[in-house]
Scaffold this motif. Structure first.
Motif, PDB file in Angstrom:
ATOM      1  N   LEU A   1       0.847  -1.197   0.000  1.00 49.39           N
ATOM      2  CA  LEU A   1       0.000   0.000   0.000  1.00 49.39           C
ATOM      3  C   LEU A   1       0.877   1.241   0.000  1.00 49.39           C
ATOM      4  O   LEU A   1       2.063   1.180   0.319  1.00 49.39           O
ATOM      5  N   ILE A   2       0.284   2.363  -0.356  1.00 48.36           N
ATOM      6  CA  ILE A   2       1.028   3.635  -0.285  1.00 48.36           C
ATOM      7  C   ILE A   2       0.060   4.735   0.110  1.00 48.36           C
ATOM      8  O   ILE A   2      -1.124   4.705  -0.249  1.00 48.36           O
ATOM      9  N   THR A   3       0.570   5.712   0.851  1.00 51.34           N
ATOM     10  CA  THR A   3      -0.253   6.862   1.229  1.00 51.34           C
ATOM     11  C   THR A   3       0.587   8.130   1.165  1.00 51.34           C
ATOM     12  O   THR A   3       1.818   8.064   1.209  1.00 51.34           O
ATOM     13  N   SER A   4      -0.088   9.269   1.031  1.00 54.30           N
ATOM     14  CA  SER A   4       0.627  10.553   1.135  1.00 54.30           C
ATOM     15  C   SER A   4      -0.362  11.616   1.576  1.00 54.30           C
ATOM     16  O   SER A   4      -1.559  11.342   1.693  1.00 54.30           O
ATOM     17  N   ARG A   5       0.165  12.825   1.797  1.00 55.36           N
ATOM     18  CA  ARG A   5      -0.693  13.890   2.324  1.00 55.36           C
ATOM     19  C   ARG A   5      -1.870  14.191   1.415  1.00 55.36           C
ATOM     20  O   ARG A   5      -2.967  14.446   1.854  1.00 55.36           O
ATOM     21  N   THR A   6      -1.602  14.197   0.107  1.00 59.44           N
ATOM     22  CA  THR A   6      -2.684  14.461  -0.839  1.00 59.44           C
ATOM     23  C   THR A   6      -3.000  13.181  -1.602  1.00 59.44           C
ATOM     24  O   THR A   6      -2.095  12.405  -1.912  1.00 59.44           O
ATOM     25  N   LYS A   7      -4.274  13.004  -1.893  1.00 58.64           N
ATOM     26  CA  LYS A   7      -4.713  11.778  -2.563  1.00 58.64           C
ATOM     27  C   LYS A   7      -4.064  11.686  -3.932  1.00 58.64           C
ATOM     28  O   LYS A   7      -3.945  12.678  -4.643  1.00 58.64           O
ATOM     29  N   ARG A   8      -3.577  10.505  -4.271  1.00 60.79           N
ATOM     30  CA  ARG A   8      -2.900  10.334  -5.562  1.00 60.79           C
ATOM     31  C   ARG A   8      -3.520   9.166  -6.314  1.00 60.79           C
ATOM     32  O   ARG A   8      -4.059   8.227  -5.714  1.00 60.79           O
ATOM     33  N   ASP A   9      -3.416   9.249  -7.639  1.00 53.80           N
ATOM     34  CA  ASP A   9      -3.967   8.182  -8.477  1.00 53.80           C
ATOM     35  C   ASP A   9      -2.885   7.111  -8.693  1.00 53.80           C
ATOM     36  O   ASP A   9      -2.275   7.025  -9.752  1.00 53.80           O
ATOM     37  N   ILE A  10      -2.642   6.315  -7.649  1.00 53.33           N
ATOM     38  CA  ILE A  10      -1.615   5.277  -7.706  1.00 53.33           C
ATOM     39  C   ILE A  10      -2.285   3.970  -7.266  1.00 53.33           C
ATOM     40  O   ILE A  10      -3.118   3.976  -6.351  1.00 53.33           O
ATOM     41  N   LYS A  11      -1.878   2.885  -7.902  1.00 47.33           N
ATOM     42  CA  LYS A  11      -2.432   1.581  -7.520  1.00 47.33           C
ATOM     43  C   LYS A  11      -2.146   1.307  -6.031  1.00 47.33           C
ATOM     44  O   LYS A  11      -1.025   1.554  -5.559  1.00 47.33           O
ATOM     45  N   ASN A  12      -3.151   0.826  -5.329  1.00 49.37           N
ATOM     46  CA  ASN A  12      -3.037   0.512  -3.896  1.00 49.37           C
ATOM     47  C   ASN A  12      -2.813   1.735  -3.011  1.00 49.37           C
ATOM     48  O   ASN A  12      -2.234   1.635  -1.930  1.00 49.37           O
ATOM     49  N   PHE A  13      -3.250   2.906  -3.512  1.00 50.29           N
ATOM     50  CA  PHE A  13      -3.200   4.108  -2.673  1.00 50.29           C
ATOM     51  C   PHE A  13      -4.300   3.999  -1.612  1.00 50.29           C
ATOM     52  O   PHE A  13      -5.435   3.629  -1.915  1.00 50.29           O
ATOM     53  N   VAL A  14      -3.953   4.293  -0.372  1.00 50.80           N
ATOM     54  CA  VAL A  14      -4.930   4.197   0.726  1.00 50.80           C
ATOM     55  C   VAL A  14      -4.856   5.451   1.599  1.00 50.80           C
ATOM     56  O   VAL A  14      -3.911   6.253   1.471  1.00 50.80           O
ATOM     57  N   ASP A  15      -5.831   5.610   2.475  1.00 49.24           N
ATOM     58  CA  ASP A  15      -5.746   6.744   3.407  1.00 49.24           C
ATOM     59  C   ASP A  15      -4.706   6.421   4.488  1.00 49.24           C
ATOM     60  O   ASP A  15      -4.293   5.264   4.657  1.00 49.24           O
ATOM     61  N   LEU A  16      -4.298   7.467   5.195  1.00 50.79           N
ATOM     62  CA  LEU A  16      -3.202   7.320   6.162  1.00 50.79           C
ATOM     63  C   LEU A  16      -3.509   6.262   7.214  1.00 50.79           C
ATOM     64  O   LEU A  16      -2.652   5.442   7.563  1.00 50.79           O
ATOM     65  N   GLN A  17      -4.749   6.265   7.715  1.00 53.44           N
ATOM     66  CA  GLN A  17      -5.083   5.331   8.792  1.00 53.44           C
ATOM     67  C   GLN A  17      -4.924   3.876   8.356  1.00 53.44           C
ATOM     68  O   GLN A  17      -4.385   3.050   9.090  1.00 53.44           O
ATOM     69  N   THR A  18      -5.357   3.592   7.131  1.00 52.66           N
ATOM     70  CA  THR A  18      -5.229   2.220   6.619  1.00 52.66           C
ATOM     71  C   THR A  18      -3.743   1.841   6.547  1.00 52.66           C
ATOM     72  O   THR A  18      -3.350   0.722   6.899  1.00 52.66           O
ATOM     73  N   ALA A  19      -2.942   2.774   6.108  1.00 51.66           N
ATOM     74  CA  ALA A  19      -1.498   2.498   6.014  1.00 51.66           C
ATOM     75  C   ALA A  19      -0.908   2.262   7.407  1.00 51.66           C
ATOM     76  O   ALA A  19      -0.145   1.314   7.622  1.00 51.66           O
ATOM     77  N   LEU A  20      -1.292   3.109   8.354  1.00 50.21           N
ATOM     78  CA  LEU A  20      -0.725   2.997   9.711  1.00 50.21           C
ATOM     79  C   LEU A  20      -1.120   1.696  10.410  1.00 50.21           C
ATOM     80  O   LEU A  20      -0.457   1.273  11.354  1.00 50.21           O
ATOM     81  N   ASP A  21      -2.193   1.071   9.933  1.00 52.24           N
ATOM     82  CA  ASP A  21      -2.629  -0.201  10.516  1.00 52.24           C
ATOM     83  C   ASP A  21      -1.835  -1.400   9.987  1.00 52.24           C
ATOM     84  O   ASP A  21      -2.040  -2.531  10.430  1.00 52.24           O
ATOM     85  N   CYS A  22      -0.947  -1.161   9.011  1.00 55.63           N
ATOM     86  CA  CYS A  22      -0.161  -2.271   8.450  1.00 55.63           C
ATOM     87  C   CYS A  22       0.901  -2.748   9.453  1.00 55.63           C
ATOM     88  O   CYS A  22       1.318  -2.010  10.345  1.00 55.63           O
ATOM     89  N   ASP A  23       1.381  -3.982   9.233  1.00 56.05           N
ATOM     90  CA  ASP A  23       2.412  -4.548  10.118  1.00 56.05           C
ATOM     91  C   ASP A  23       3.778  -3.902   9.864  1.00 56.05           C
ATOM     92  O   ASP A  23       4.587  -3.734  10.769  1.00 56.05           O
ATOM     93  N   TYR A  24       4.026  -3.601   8.572  1.00 57.88           N
ATOM     94  CA  TYR A  24       5.341  -3.060   8.177  1.00 57.88           C
ATOM     95  C   TYR A  24       5.139  -1.708   7.506  1.00 57.88           C
ATOM     96  O   TYR A  24       4.313  -1.589   6.597  1.00 57.88           O
ATOM     97  N   LEU A  25       5.912  -0.719   7.938  1.00 58.59           N
ATOM     98  CA  LEU A  25       5.804   0.626   7.359  1.00 58.59           C
ATOM     99  C   LEU A  25       7.159   1.080   6.858  1.00 58.59           C
ATOM    100  O   LEU A  25       8.170   0.933   7.566  1.00 58.59           O
ATOM    101  N   VAL A  26       7.175   1.633   5.650  1.00 55.50           N
ATOM    102  CA  VAL A  26       8.404   2.227   5.109  1.00 55.50           C
ATOM    103  C   VAL A  26       8.123   3.719   5.023  1.00 55.50           C
ATOM    104  O   VAL A  26       7.221   4.151   4.295  1.00 55.50           O
ATOM    105  N   ILE A  27       8.862   4.510   5.790  1.00 54.21           N
ATOM    106  CA  ILE A  27       8.533   5.938   5.891  1.00 54.21           C
ATOM    107  C   ILE A  27       9.520   6.767   5.079  1.00 54.21           C
ATOM    108  O   ILE A  27      10.714   6.799   5.379  1.00 54.21           O
ATOM    109  N   ALA A  28       8.983   7.428   4.045  1.00 59.83           N
ATOM    110  CA  ALA A  28       9.836   8.168   3.099  1.00 59.83           C
ATOM    111  C   ALA A  28       9.407   9.624   3.015  1.00 59.83           C
ATOM    112  O   ALA A  28       8.990  10.114   1.966  1.00 59.83           O
TER     113      ALA A  28
END
Ligand SMILES: NC(=O)C1=CN([C@@H]2O[C@H](COP(=O)(O)OP(=O)(O)OC[C@H]3O[C@@H](n4cnc5c(N)ncnc54)[C@H](O)[C@@H]3O)[C@@H](O)[C@H]2O)C=CC1
Ligand SMILES: O=C(CO)COP(=O)(O)O
Length: 298
Positions: free
Chosen positions: A29-56
């Motif tokens: 999954l991927i998230t960012s401050r502004t909504k983007r048209d990317i495959k598997n883009f999710v809102d921040l909360q969904t991303a934060l619920d993942c087991d593994y996070l890569v913070i860039a």
């Protein structure tokens, strides 16, 4: 057994490239401050619920981002940023330490232009963490075109990744002033010694500076216009104003703010960092030719 979930936070150049790489082996999954048209883009909360996070996200934004958004629920974190916080002089591992236990966090380092990673070109990276178990868990997430190495030298990787950005600015200035290849090689070699000295003061393993995290990333960034930091240096050598350069760049050049942190830390701890100091002064208006004179003299 529940499949492990992984998300990239930040959809800038590096976040997008890591998302591409990590999507080769599993759903990422991927998230960012502004909504983007990317495959598997999710809102921040969904991303934060993942087991593994890569913070860039950029180094200077991390503290406020963590304060505003992050609640530790056992996630395993890989930090992809390269910089030192200018306002405090704190290393990123110190900032993250207030939010995530040390055994749950790793730092990526090594030569890796996002533009090449997103094309699937081969590269080698280091995952730096005190936990070999965490390394193994992240290692299997990376695609075949990325070879990963393990290191427990978190501070060494962090200093190398941050410092090389400042040296890339210096090297861009050297190129912009047409000082020649001898001067550039001397600058890069002395820069490597300087970053090693700085890192050693903070407990880094000297050998990290001779591998991918140090020499590898420094040689890459300080010798190519693909580097944003190098391009900042070119602009400064051509008498462009910093605001104008950064506006044109439109992306982060971590070396600018990191030069402030290094200057303050080296002053406080009495570490000899002549090249980084001159970068700081040039960014603050000193004529690069005066810096050259001072570097040759001292
Ligand atoms: N681009 C590259 O080749 C590489 C970059 N890095 C490092 O990765 C980090 C990010 O760099 P890039 O993605 O290339 O920069 P970028 O300028 O392309 O993107 C930065 C991203 O961070 C987001 N962001 C900024 N402030 C934020 C905040 N307060 N909260 C949430 N998101 C925020 C922006 O919206 C943007 O999506 C930097 O520390 C950089 O040094 C590391 C290795 C390679
Ligand atoms: O860190 C990088 C490559 O390893 C990217 O460098 P720049 O931020 O200077 O483009």
């Amino acid at each position: 057994m529940k499949e492990k979930s992984i998300a990239v936070i930040g959809a800038g150049k590096w976040g997008l490239s890591l998302h591409f790489a990590l999507s080769q082996r599993q759903k990422c999954l991927i998230t960012s401050r502004t909504k983007r048209d990317i495959k598997n883009f999710v809102d921040l909360q969904t991303a934060l619920d993942c087991d593994y996070l890569v913070i860039a996200i950029p180094a200077q934004e991390i503290r406020s981002w963590l304060k505003e958004n992050f609640v530790f629920k056992g996630q395993k974190i890989l930090v992809a940023s390269k910089g030192i916080e200018a306002s405090s002089g704190q290393f990123l591992n110190e900032i993250y330490a207030d939010f995530v236990p040390d055994e749950n966090i790793g730092f990526i380092s090594g030569p890796s232009f996002a533009a090449e990673v997103i094309k699937g070109l081969p590269c080698a990276l280091v995952i730096n963490t005190i936990s070999k178990k965490l390394y193994v868990e992240f290692e299997v997430c990376f695609p075949d075109f990325i070879k990963t190495y393990y290191s427990s030298d978190v501070i060494g990787a962090e200093v190398a990744g941050a410092y090389k950005n400042v040296l890339a600015i210096a090297s861009g200035i050297c190129e912009g002033l047409n000082l020649g290849k001898n001067a550039q090689a001397s600058l890069i070699a002395r820069g490597l010694v300087e970053m090693q000295r700085f890192g050693k003061h903070f407990g880094a393993d000297e050998s990290s500076f001779l591998g991918l995290s140090g020499a590898g990333d420094l040689f890459l960034t300080a010798s190519s216009t693909m580097s944003r930091n190098f391009r900042v240096g070119l602009g400064l050598a051509n008498d462009k104003n910093l605001d104008e350069i950064l506006k044109e760049l439109g992306e982060v050049a971590e070396g600018v703010k990191t030069s402030i942190a290094i200057k303050e830390l080296s002053k406080k701890h009495n570490i000899y960092t002549p090249i980084a100091n001159e970068v700081y002064h040039i960014i603050n208006g000193k004529n690069p030719k005066d810096s050259l004179r001072d570097l040759l003299k001292n």
